[in-house]
Scaffold this active site. Sequence first.
Site, PDB file in Angstrom:
ATOM      1  N   LYS A  52       0.842  -1.206   0.000  1.00  0.00           N
ATOM      2  CA  LYS A  52       0.000   0.000   0.000  1.00  0.00           C
ATOM      3  C   LYS A  52       0.878   1.258   0.000  1.00  0.00           C
ATOM      4  CE  LYS A  52      -3.889  -2.369   2.204  1.00  0.00           C
ATOM      5  NZ  LYS A  52      -4.712  -2.615   3.394  1.00  0.00           N
ATOM      6  N   GLN A  96      -4.417  -1.547   9.844  1.00  0.00           N
ATOM      7  CA  GLN A  96      -4.494  -2.848   9.188  1.00  0.00           C
ATOM      8  C   GLN A  96      -5.105  -3.889  10.137  1.00  0.00           C
ATOM      9  OE1 GLN A  96      -3.787  -3.293   5.967  1.00  0.00           O
ATOM     10  NE2 GLN A  96      -4.074  -5.499   5.909  1.00  0.00           N
ATOM     11  N   ASP A 119     -10.551   3.280   4.576  1.00  0.00           N
ATOM     12  CA  ASP A 119     -10.972   1.882   4.431  1.00  0.00           C
ATOM     13  C   ASP A 119     -12.495   1.775   4.315  1.00  0.00           C
ATOM     14  OD1 ASP A 119      -8.955  -0.065   4.347  1.00  0.00           O
ATOM     15  OD2 ASP A 119      -8.516   0.180   6.479  1.00  0.00           O
TER      16      ASP A 119
HETATM   17  N1  GUN Z   1      -7.091  -6.592   6.340  1.00  0.00           N
HETATM   18  C1  GUN Z   1      -7.425  -7.260   5.205  1.00  0.00           C
HETATM   19  N2  GUN Z   1      -7.868  -6.398   4.267  1.00  0.00           N
HETATM   20  C2  GUN Z   1      -7.802  -5.168   4.818  1.00  0.00           C
HETATM   21  C3  GUN Z   1      -8.116  -3.869   4.327  1.00  0.00           C
HETATM   22  O1  GUN Z   1      -8.562  -3.661   3.190  1.00  0.00           O
HETATM   23  N3  GUN Z   1      -7.896  -2.845   5.211  1.00  0.00           N
HETATM   24  C4  GUN Z   1      -7.429  -3.043   6.472  1.00  0.00           C
HETATM   25  N4  GUN Z   1      -7.280  -1.984   7.266  1.00  0.00           N
HETATM   26  N5  GUN Z   1      -7.144  -4.253   6.952  1.00  0.00           N
HETATM   27  C5  GUN Z   1      -7.327  -5.299   6.122  1.00  0.00           C
END
Ligand code: GUN
Length: 296
Positions: A52, A96, A119
Amino acid sequence: MILLDGKETALKVKNTIKEAVTKHKGNGQRVPNLIAVLVGDNKASLSYVKSKVKACDMVGFDSSLIHLETIITEKQLLDLVQKLNNDTAVDGYIVQLPLPKHIDENKILLAINPAKDVDGFHPINIGKLALNLDTIIPATPYGIITLLQEYNIETTSKNVVVIGRSNIVGRPMSILLSQNKPYGNATVTLAHSRTKNLKEITQKADIIIAAIGKAHFITADMIKENAVIIDVGINSIPDASRKRGYRLVGDVDFANVSQKVSFITPVPGGVGPMTIAMLLKNTLHVYEKRIGMSIS
Ligand code: GUN
């Protein structure tokens, strides 16, 4: 059979974002700033957040990773969330998931400023999604819709089976696909671990979205000819032929299922890159709202 190329589609999305950032810079604006917070050393999570942050670089965003030890307390994480909420240089941030067991995930998500929740996981943003109001769409479902759109795969009046009811993928996906708007209007079945006779249900599906987290769970006998298959799974399975000793596979038995379908996403290179691209798009969107200017 046509492969739904998430890598290429994500690149298109990222190039559009990059152009928007260049224009903002040309107008004398600062660039969008995304922060990723990771608690602990879950290998998969570390790899995702690094991807990311790298993608932010590619489109010209400022970004950084705040990596905290597993032993951090809930209070310490809540304090960090407050700090990020108050930091005017931060447009958006993500925490995350999953978080270590001693930290209440819902408490953390609730503390995030909904306007910085790129998110789209905050209850206010999910609530708006459920009511078809303008909101931040969670990146994975948003990426799947974008991929369907890119390949002109109609969803109106189609039978769509979403497998997996997670707050991150399955639940928001089922909401989006049932909305009365383009790339919605589907008849959605949300199947999960307590679903009976899953095979009978999936055999009637025009589109299957597999988000179960089990390697090769969807087999060829479960699908009808010419179905569209979206594989959200990223599962690590042992593979002695690889230097690292494992390889990544989806929730779908790709080798056999792909013989029967009209469209299918590969793993890797399908939904994964789309998730990252849409996170960037969400970040650009909140940034443009903050500076009061949109060119995308
Ligand atoms: N864990 C798995 N996918 C995601 C996501 O898209 N965002 C976040 N914050 N955690 C995740």
